[in-house]
Design an enzyme around this catalytic site. Structure first.
Site, short mmCIF file in Angstrom:
data_model
loop_
_atom_site.label_atom_id
_atom_site.label_comp_id
_atom_site.label_asym_id
_atom_site.label_seq_id
_atom_site.Cartn_x
_atom_site.Cartn_y
_atom_site.Cartn_z
N TYR A 33 0.83 -1.21 0.00
CA TYR A 33 0.00 0.00 0.00
C TYR A 33 0.86 1.25 0.00
O TYR A 33 2.07 1.20 0.21
CB TYR A 33 -0.96 0.00 1.20
CG TYR A 33 -0.29 0.31 2.53
CD1 TYR A 33 0.53 -0.61 3.15
CD2 TYR A 33 -0.48 1.55 3.15
CE1 TYR A 33 1.15 -0.32 4.36
CE2 TYR A 33 0.13 1.84 4.36
CZ TYR A 33 0.95 0.90 4.96
OH TYR A 33 1.57 1.18 6.16
N ARG A 52 8.22 4.00 -4.75
CA ARG A 52 8.26 3.02 -3.64
C ARG A 52 7.20 1.94 -3.83
O ARG A 52 7.44 0.77 -3.55
CB ARG A 52 8.06 3.75 -2.30
CG ARG A 52 8.22 2.82 -1.11
CD ARG A 52 8.22 3.56 0.21
NE ARG A 52 6.93 4.17 0.48
CZ ARG A 52 6.69 4.98 1.51
NH1 ARG A 52 7.66 5.27 2.36
NH2 ARG A 52 5.50 5.49 1.71
N HIS A 102 -0.96 -21.19 0.11
CA HIS A 102 0.15 -20.28 0.40
C HIS A 102 0.94 -19.88 -0.84
O HIS A 102 1.29 -18.72 -1.03
CB HIS A 102 1.10 -20.88 1.44
CG HIS A 102 0.53 -20.88 2.82
ND1 HIS A 102 -0.64 -21.52 3.15
CD2 HIS A 102 0.97 -20.31 3.97
CE1 HIS A 102 -0.89 -21.34 4.44
NE2 HIS A 102 0.07 -20.61 4.95
N LYS A 147 6.59 -1.92 1.82
CA LYS A 147 5.41 -1.33 2.47
C LYS A 147 4.24 -2.31 2.35
O LYS A 147 3.30 -2.12 1.57
CB LYS A 147 5.08 0.05 1.87
CG LYS A 147 4.20 0.88 2.80
CD LYS A 147 4.24 2.33 2.43
CE LYS A 147 3.15 3.14 3.13
NZ LYS A 147 3.29 3.23 4.58
N GLU A 180 12.43 2.21 14.07
CA GLU A 180 11.52 3.29 13.66
C GLU A 180 10.24 3.17 14.48
O GLU A 180 10.09 2.22 15.26
CB GLU A 180 11.21 3.17 12.16
CG GLU A 180 10.54 1.85 11.80
CD GLU A 180 10.26 1.68 10.30
OE1 GLU A 180 10.11 2.69 9.60
OE2 GLU A 180 10.15 0.53 9.86
N LEU A 205 11.21 1.18 6.98
CA LEU A 205 10.61 1.69 5.75
C LEU A 205 11.29 3.02 5.41
O LEU A 205 11.41 3.89 6.28
CB LEU A 205 9.11 1.92 5.96
CG LEU A 205 8.41 2.35 4.68
CD1 LEU A 205 8.19 1.15 3.76
CD2 LEU A 205 7.08 3.03 4.96
N1 PLP Z 1 7.75 3.69 8.95
C1 PLP Z 1 6.65 2.93 8.93
C2 PLP Z 1 6.67 1.57 9.53
C3 PLP Z 1 5.49 3.42 8.29
O1 PLP Z 1 4.39 2.67 8.24
C4 PLP Z 1 5.50 4.72 7.74
C5 PLP Z 1 4.32 5.26 7.07
O2 PLP Z 1 3.28 4.69 7.03
C6 PLP Z 1 6.67 5.47 7.82
C7 PLP Z 1 7.79 4.93 8.42
C8 PLP Z 1 6.75 6.85 7.24
O3 PLP Z 1 6.73 6.78 5.83
P1 PLP Z 1 6.19 8.00 4.95
O4 PLP Z 1 7.02 9.18 5.31
O5 PLP Z 1 6.42 7.55 3.55
O6 PLP Z 1 4.75 8.17 5.30
#
Ligand code: PLP
Length: 287
Positions: A33, A52, A102, A147, A180, A205
Site C-alpha cells: 500500500y 516506492r 500459500h 510497504k 523506527e 521503511l
Molecule cells: N515507517 C513505517 C513503519 C510506516 O508505516 C511509515 C508510514 O506509514 C513510515 C515509516 C513513514 O513513511 P512515509 O514518510 O512515507 O509516510
C-alpha cells in the site's frame, strides 16, 4: 457528501465497496500500500510514493496492475470524486483472488483499491506540545523496507502506545537500537547538532517524508548522519522527532519516562517542520 471508493475498475459508494473473500490481501496480507498526502489539491511527493509502490510490488513479485499514467488518472479521479483538497489518498494492491493456498496462484490479477478522505495533516496540538513515545521490542520481519499491508506488530505497538497515553511506539532491535516508529521514522539531534536517523536498510521503511526531510536538512546546511542510535542515546539527545506522511515533522518530548531536552519541542525540530512545510508548498521533489 457520500464517499466514493475505487475497486478494480469501478467507482462505488464507500459503504457498498467490497472485495472478494478469497482476495489474498484478506487471506494472507499478501499485498502492499501507499498513503499520499494531498495539500491544496496537490499530491505531495507523488513520484517518490509511486516509485516506492513499484519497488514494493517488484520485491514481492506482484504484477503492476496498470501503466503508471492510468494509475495517476484514477488517483486524480478518486480525489476529485471525494472532493479532497487537503487529506490523504490510500492505495492498496494485492496479489489477486484465488482459492486459499500459500504458494502464488498460477493466474492472478492484481487487485486495486483506492480511497481518499479529507483530514488535517500534522495535528496542531501535538505539533505545539510535542509527542510522547514509548519504546518496545521490534517484533517485525526482516523486510520492513517493503510497504506491506501485513501490519500486526505495528498495530499492536500503536495500541500499546495509546494505552500508555503516548503518541507513538519506537521499536527497538536486539542490539538496543531504535529502528523506527510503528508508522513513522525516528530521529534525534545530538549535543553536537547532528541530525541522526537510521539508514534505509531492510530494517526500516524508507519514508518519503524521511527523504524530503533529508533534502531539507541538506539544503539548510545542517549536519546529517545516517546511523543507528540506542534508546539510551535518544533519551539523552538534545532533541528528538518523528516523520511521516500524516505527521510531517512532529517533535518528540518524552521517551518512556525520560524527558527529552527541556520537555518542549526542540528548536531544530520546529525549524525543520517549517522548512518541510515550505518544501511541500514548493512541490517537494516533483517540483
Ligand atoms: N515507517 C513505517 C513503519 C510506516 O508505516 C511509515 C508510514 O506509514 C513510515 C515509516 C513513514 O513513511 P512515509 O514518510 O512515507 O509516510
Amino acid at each position: 457528501m457520500s464517499r466514493i471508493a475505487y475497486v478494480n475498475g469501478r467507482y462505488l459508494p464507500h459503504r457498498e465497496a467490497s472485495v472478494h473473500i478469497d482476495d489474498r490481501g484478506y487471506q494472507f496480507a499478501d499485498g502492499v500500500y501507499e498513503v499520499i498526502a494531498i495539500e491544496h489539491g496537490r499530491l505531495v511527493d507523488e513520484r517518490l510514493h509511486l516509485r516506492r509502490l513499484g519497488r514494493s510490488l517488484a520485491e514481492l513479485e506482484i504484477a503492476e496492475p496498470m501503466p503508471e499514467a492510468s494509475l495517476k488518472t484514477i488517483m486524480r479521479e478518486v480525489i476529485r470524486r471525494n472532493r479532497v483538497r487537503d487529506g490523504i489518498i490510500y492505495i492498496q494492491m494485492t496479489r489477486g483472488v484465488a482459492p486459499r493456498d500459500h504458494a502464488f496462484p498460477r493466474y492472478a490479477r492484481t487487485q486495486v483499491v483506492m480511497t481518499a478522505r479529507r483530514s488535517k495533516l500534522a495535528n496542531p496540538k501535538i505539533l505545539a506540545e510535542g509527542a510522547p513515545v514509548i519504546t518496545l521490542p521490534d517484533l517485525r520481519w526482516a523486510r520492513c523496507d517493503i510497504k506491506s499491508i501485513a501490519l500486526l506488530p505495528n498495530i499492536l505497538g500503536k495500541q500499546q502506545a495509546r494505552e500508555a497515553g503516548a503518541y507513538e511506539a519506537w521499536q527497538v532491535d536486539s542490539d538496543g537500537n531504535v529502528t523506527e516508529g510503528t508508522s513513522t521514522n525516528a530521529w534525534i539531534v545530538t549535543a553536537a547538532g547532528e541530525v541522526v536517523t537510521r539508514a534505509a536498510t531492510h530494517a526500516i521503511l524508507n519514508g518519503v517524508t524521511r527523504l524530503g526531510v533529508i533534502r531539507v536538512i541538506e539544503q539548510a546546511g545542517l549536519k546529517f548522519v545516517e546511523r543507528p542510535f540506542s534508546v539510551a542515546e535518544a533519551k539523552r539527545a538534545r532533541e528528538a522527532f518523528l516523520t511521516s506522511t500524516t505527521a510531517y515533522v512532529t517533535p518528540v518530548v518524552r521517551i518512556d519516562d525520560s524527558v527529552v531536552g527541556n520537555g518542549k519541542p526542540g528548536p531544530l525540530a520546529r525549524e525543520l517542520g517549517a522548512f518541510y512545510r515550505r518544501y511541500v508548498e514548493a512541490g517537494g521533489q516533483d517540483a
